[in-house]
Design a protein around this motif. Structure first.
Motif, PDB file in Angstrom:
ATOM      1  N   ALA A  18      19.464   0.942   1.516  1.00 35.00           N
ATOM      2  CA  ALA A  18      18.107   1.326   1.906  1.00 35.00           C
ATOM      3  C   ALA A  18      17.214   1.195   0.682  1.00 35.00           C
ATOM      4  CB  ALA A  18      18.078   2.753   2.439  1.00 35.00           C
ATOM      5  N   ILE A  19      16.031   0.648   0.874  1.00 37.92           N
ATOM      6  CA  ILE A  19      15.143   0.411  -0.252  1.00 37.92           C
ATOM      7  C   ILE A  19      13.745   0.917   0.082  1.00 37.92           C
ATOM      8  CG2 ILE A  19      16.436  -1.573  -1.099  1.00 37.92           C
ATOM      9  CD1 ILE A  19      14.419  -3.406   0.250  1.00 37.92           C
ATOM     10  N   GLY A  20      12.993   1.257  -0.949  1.00 34.52           N
ATOM     11  CA  GLY A  20      11.603   1.648  -0.786  1.00 34.52           C
ATOM     12  C   GLY A  20      10.696   0.612  -1.420  1.00 34.52           C
ATOM     13  N   LEU A  21       9.815   0.022  -0.636  1.00 33.35           N
ATOM     14  CA  LEU A  21       8.938  -1.046  -1.115  1.00 33.35           C
ATOM     15  C   LEU A  21       7.492  -0.564  -1.139  1.00 33.35           C
ATOM     16  CD1 LEU A  21      10.449  -4.026   0.926  1.00 33.35           C
ATOM     17  CD2 LEU A  21      10.944  -3.386  -1.440  1.00 33.35           C
ATOM     18  N   HIS A  22       6.814  -0.855  -2.251  1.00 32.71           N
ATOM     19  CA  HIS A  22       5.404  -0.507  -2.366  1.00 32.71           C
ATOM     20  C   HIS A  22       4.627  -1.262  -1.294  1.00 32.71           C
ATOM     21  CE1 HIS A  22       1.285  -0.571  -3.950  1.00 32.71           C
ATOM     22  NE2 HIS A  22       1.606   0.588  -4.533  1.00 32.71           N
ATOM     23  N   ARG A  23       3.801  -0.534  -0.556  1.00 34.09           N
ATOM     24  CA  ARG A  23       3.119  -1.112   0.603  1.00 34.09           C
ATOM     25  C   ARG A  23       2.291  -2.340   0.217  1.00 34.09           C
ATOM     26  NH1 ARG A  23      -1.144   2.068   4.591  1.00 34.09           N
ATOM     27  NH2 ARG A  23      -1.449   0.352   6.062  1.00 34.09           N
ATOM     28  N   GLY A  24       1.540  -2.248  -0.865  1.00 32.14           N
ATOM     29  CA  GLY A  24       0.704  -3.368  -1.280  1.00 32.14           C
ATOM     30  C   GLY A  24       1.523  -4.573  -1.691  1.00 32.14           C
ATOM     31  N   LYS A  25       2.582  -4.353  -2.487  1.00 30.27           N
ATOM     32  CA  LYS A  25       3.424  -5.458  -2.933  1.00 30.27           C
ATOM     33  C   LYS A  25       4.149  -6.104  -1.761  1.00 30.27           C
ATOM     34  CE  LYS A  25       4.239  -3.678  -7.622  1.00 30.27           C
ATOM     35  NZ  LYS A  25       5.269  -3.205  -8.592  1.00 30.27           N
ATOM     36  N   LEU A  26       4.577  -5.269  -0.799  1.00 31.12           N
ATOM     37  CA  LEU A  26       5.258  -5.807   0.379  1.00 31.12           C
ATOM     38  C   LEU A  26       4.313  -6.688   1.191  1.00 31.12           C
ATOM     39  CD1 LEU A  26       7.574  -6.026   2.347  1.00 31.12           C
ATOM     40  CD2 LEU A  26       6.901  -3.819   3.321  1.00 31.12           C
ATOM     41  N   GLN A  27       3.085  -6.223   1.394  1.00 33.39           N
ATOM     42  CA  GLN A  27       2.118  -7.005   2.164  1.00 33.39           C
ATOM     43  C   GLN A  27       1.814  -8.328   1.478  1.00 33.39           C
ATOM     44  OE1 GLN A  27       1.034  -6.140   5.220  1.00 33.39           O
ATOM     45  NE2 GLN A  27       0.077  -8.189   5.297  1.00 33.39           N
ATOM     46  N   THR A  28       1.658  -8.290   0.150  1.00 35.50           N
ATOM     47  CA  THR A  28       1.393  -9.524  -0.603  1.00 35.50           C
ATOM     48  C   THR A  28       2.553 -10.495  -0.491  1.00 35.50           C
ATOM     49  OG1 THR A  28      -0.014  -8.328  -2.188  1.00 35.50           O
ATOM     50  CG2 THR A  28       0.909 -10.441  -2.897  1.00 35.50           C
ATOM     51  N   ALA A  29       3.797  -9.966  -0.607  1.00 34.53           N
ATOM     52  CA  ALA A  29       4.988 -10.820  -0.532  1.00 34.53           C
ATOM     53  C   ALA A  29       5.138 -11.428   0.853  1.00 34.53           C
ATOM     54  CB  ALA A  29       6.232 -10.009  -0.901  1.00 34.53           C
ATOM     55  N   LEU A  30       4.859 -10.643   1.892  1.00 32.43           N
ATOM     56  CA  LEU A  30       4.945 -11.155   3.257  1.00 32.43           C
ATOM     57  C   LEU A  30       3.939 -12.291   3.470  1.00 32.43           C
ATOM     58  CD1 LEU A  30       5.403  -7.880   5.362  1.00 32.43           C
ATOM     59  CD2 LEU A  30       6.950  -9.852   5.354  1.00 32.43           C
ATOM     60  N   GLU A  31       2.724 -12.106   3.006  1.00 32.43           N
ATOM     61  CA  GLU A  31       1.692 -13.132   3.181  1.00 32.43           C
ATOM     62  C   GLU A  31       2.042 -14.392   2.401  1.00 32.43           C
ATOM     63  OE1 GLU A  31      -1.863 -11.196   1.967  1.00 32.43           O
ATOM     64  OE2 GLU A  31      -2.030  -9.953   3.786  1.00 32.43           O
ATOM     65  N   ALA A  32       2.601 -14.212   1.190  1.00 30.11           N
ATOM     66  CA  ALA A  32       2.949 -15.361   0.359  1.00 30.11           C
ATOM     67  C   ALA A  32       4.170 -16.103   0.893  1.00 30.11           C
ATOM     68  CB  ALA A  32       3.208 -14.912  -1.085  1.00 30.11           C
ATOM     69  N   SER A  33       4.962 -15.442   1.745  1.00 29.65           N
ATOM     70  CA  SER A  33       6.176 -16.059   2.290  1.00 29.65           C
ATOM     71  C   SER A  33       5.975 -16.581   3.702  1.00 29.65           C
ATOM     72  CB  SER A  33       7.318 -15.031   2.286  1.00 29.65           C
ATOM     73  OG  SER A  33       7.533 -14.503   0.993  1.00 29.65           O
TER      74      SER A  33
END
Length: 248
Positions: free
Chosen positions: A51-66
């Motif tokens: 289980a991992i905790g991802l920073h909301r902003g970083k996750l959103q940026t990574a999703l958009e970039a992928s």
């Protein structure tokens, strides 16, 4: 109380260019990641995180970039995002429904330099318990994920020894084989689609190994062993009666 650990290393440095931003983010939370030039070295001293905790902003940026790149990481994370997204800065993702091996397999499939990834895991324990130590090795290619544990190796040695020794009067009543368990996993998932959302491939060799150790640790077959011995004794008496009757 004993604590069990599974230190794990990904032996090949993974080129950053071969990973999507989301894969890099997720893997860097499942494992520790060390940068070495244009590659990352992944390892986990206690074992990969489930289980991992991802920073909301970083996750959103990574999703958009992928976006536009099909991957296990994108599919799983998207499917497991809370709806609506929480206001908290950290989003918790439970990874028990997938396996990080699939993420590395995606990377190998699209890489122009990696033909495979090899993984080595140690099984250790805070106490010197006989079931607390061992290890396993995995080979991840574009087409397959293969694994063998030290328990598998010992089972092979024992089978060879029994073949060489012949019949010494000792009979194996029960053996828990990890390959058999893996086949049963596939049969169970296929027979009952409502049981789990997992696919057969999501259940890794490490999952099977850990489950076998847990079942062995909590199983007591002394009653079954005694009953089998009793039935064998009765059968031996009947066999002797028939043999002597035939001789007379």
């Amino acid at each position: 109380m004993a604590d069990y650990f599974s230190p794990t290393v990904i032996q090949q440095p993974i080129p950053i260019v071969d990973m999507t931003p989301l894969e890099r983010l997720v893997l860097s939370h499942i494992f520790d990641a060390e940068a070495d030039g244009e590659t990352l070295y992944f390892h986990a001293a206690d074992g990969p995180s489930n289980a991992i905790g991802l920073h909301r902003g970083k996750l959103q940026t990574a999703l958009e970039a992928s976006a536009g790149i099909v991957s296990t990481a994108a599919t799983y994370v998207t499917d497991h995002l809370p709806a609506p997204p929480p206001d908290d800065a950290t989003i918790e993702i439970d990874l028990s429904g997938t396996s990080w091996e699939f993420i590395f397999q995606d990377i190998v499939r699209r890489s122009s330099t990696l033909r495979y990834v090899t993984v080595v895991t140690s099984f250790t324990c805070s106490r010197m318990r006989p079931d607390g130590f061992g290890g396993m090795a995995e080979l991840i290619t574009a087409d397959a994920i293969l694994g063998k544990s030290t328990n598998d190796i010992l089972e092979g040695f024992l089978a060879e020894m029994e073949e060489d020794a012949g019949d010494d009067g000792v009979h194996v009543l029960l053996r828990l084989c990890e390959d058999t368990v893996r086949r049963q996993v596939a049969q169970i998932i296929e027979a009952d689609p409502a049981l789990t959302r997992l696919t057969t491939d999501a259940v890794s060799a490490a999952d099977v190994h850990a489950a076998c150790l847990a079942v062995i640790a909590c199983s007591d077959l002394s009653e079954e062993q005694g009953a089998a011995g009793f039935r064998a004794a009765l059968a031996a008496i009947r066999h002797a009666e028939q043999r002597l009757a035939s001789a007379g």
